[in-house]
Design an enzyme around this catalytic site. Sequence first.
Site, PDB file in Angstrom:
ATOM      1  N   GLY A 181       0.247  16.368 -14.006  1.00  0.00           N
ATOM      2  CA  GLY A 181      -0.364  15.165 -13.939  1.00  0.00           C
ATOM      3  C   GLY A 181       0.903  14.151 -12.751  1.00  0.00           C
ATOM      4  N   GLY A 183       1.511  10.825 -11.276  1.00  0.00           N
ATOM      5  CA  GLY A 183       1.368   9.240 -11.647  1.00  0.00           C
ATOM      6  C   GLY A 183       2.965   9.084 -11.534  1.00  0.00           C
ATOM      7  N   HIS A 446      16.952 -10.604  11.247  1.00  0.00           N
ATOM      8  CA  HIS A 446      16.771  -9.132  12.326  1.00  0.00           C
ATOM      9  C   HIS A 446      18.114  -8.998  12.404  1.00  0.00           C
ATOM     10  CE1 HIS A 446      15.382  -6.594  15.866  1.00  0.00           C
ATOM     11  NE2 HIS A 446      16.199  -6.981  16.195  1.00  0.00           N
TER      12      HIS A 446
END
Length: 467
Positions: A181, A183, A446
């Site tokens: 799996g 996920g 920034h």
Amino acid sequence: MAKKYDVAVLGGGPGGYVAAIRASQLGLKTVVIDKDNLGGICLNWGCIPTKALLKNVEVLEKLKHAADFGIRVDGYSVDFAKIIKRSRDIADRISKNVEYLMKKNKIDRLRGFGRLTANDRLIVATDAGKTEEEIEAGKIIIATGARPRELPQIPIDREYIITSTEAMSLKSQPKEMIIIGAGAIGIEFAYFYNALGTKVTVVEVMDNILPIEDTEISQALQKEMKKQGITFFTSTMVEKAEVRDGKVEVQVKSRQDEVQVLRADLALSAIGVTGNVEGFGLEELGVELYARHIKVDKSTYETSVKGIFAIGDVIGPPWLAHVASAEGIYCIEKIKGLNPPLIDYDSIPGCTYCQPQVASVGLTERKAKENGYELKIGKFPFMASGKAFAIGEREGFVKVIFDAKYGELLGAHIIGPEATELIAEFTLAKTMEATYESIIKTVHAHPTLSEAVAEASAGAYEGAIHI
């Protein structure tokens, strides 16, 4: 004689305990019933302890690349037992904090297994069933959560074929592990164990890992994790898993009917969850179920039986702690007679805490096209981000999907540094029904990683500056 309350909450996870606190804030006399430590799977065996484990390997990865920053580190080693202990200690500490919140908010706490006998009554078995206490409540909220799903061909013995619970409390580190799996749970454990040196193989039946994510994001993550040394078998079904001579053998079959047997010390089954609906007296009272979950009216979260409500994982997807908490608050406010806005399930963020991180909200490109939208799509790579360059984490990108007709934000997808934090800006924007212009015209500091949010949004309209 039954003790009387306005609200009884069955289950003390992130849905149950949050509902209880909100109920108390609104003046409702409340009791929480749970046989285990408060916090549920999320706090005790899921969200929190796994993030503690992942932080350990993030530190390890920094050490491995310290020379890139002009820092020489010699002779470090990994103490697996201490890594596990740190995670367990953190979970225990936070569970105690939740217990404190119950006392602070004057919420009664019963440790025991609760069973409904009527739409306003429960019997709570305490002391390993030796004592029973009857509770009467005007409203009952079921928040019993979910547990790992089991399939007949993958028989979980919790020693060789394990679940996520055992994966975060192993006594020793396995040399080889197969994860069934891909996920969020499977991928996070794949990253964790691979970073520690375990040889990890991931098997996924769908075409891509993290199959609910945008395809570009999934493919980019798989490419990065392959570089880290993880082996993937996608479009591959597990036919059977069995223990032989102290090892696990997993027989897999590809979409082209090619069969092979994978062998490892352990196999982790991470194939999803199923609701905890057994033993609480639900069916006897006529509470309607579907696919091993409780059916509710999502305008109230009331079940098919008047006065009985349900929230969180037990009512089905999305199986996320923050969804359970939101449902708990909404449910209580409706019970109190307030008028909260409906939960917008299209604006729920999803996060995967591997490295690089993955986070998303809203529609994928594939789903948006299926829904008939004409799209404007912007992308901005962290490779072009000054902050990402400075911190040495340049993998990944931001992808934003807008409706071309109205400029509405339909979906946002991030793979890269701090993706699970950055997604909050897009989640707020989507909740507020923001357009591309709202995001672009918001001045971003920034240098920050969040500049990529604005740049990707501007890029959808050919206005990106730094690429």
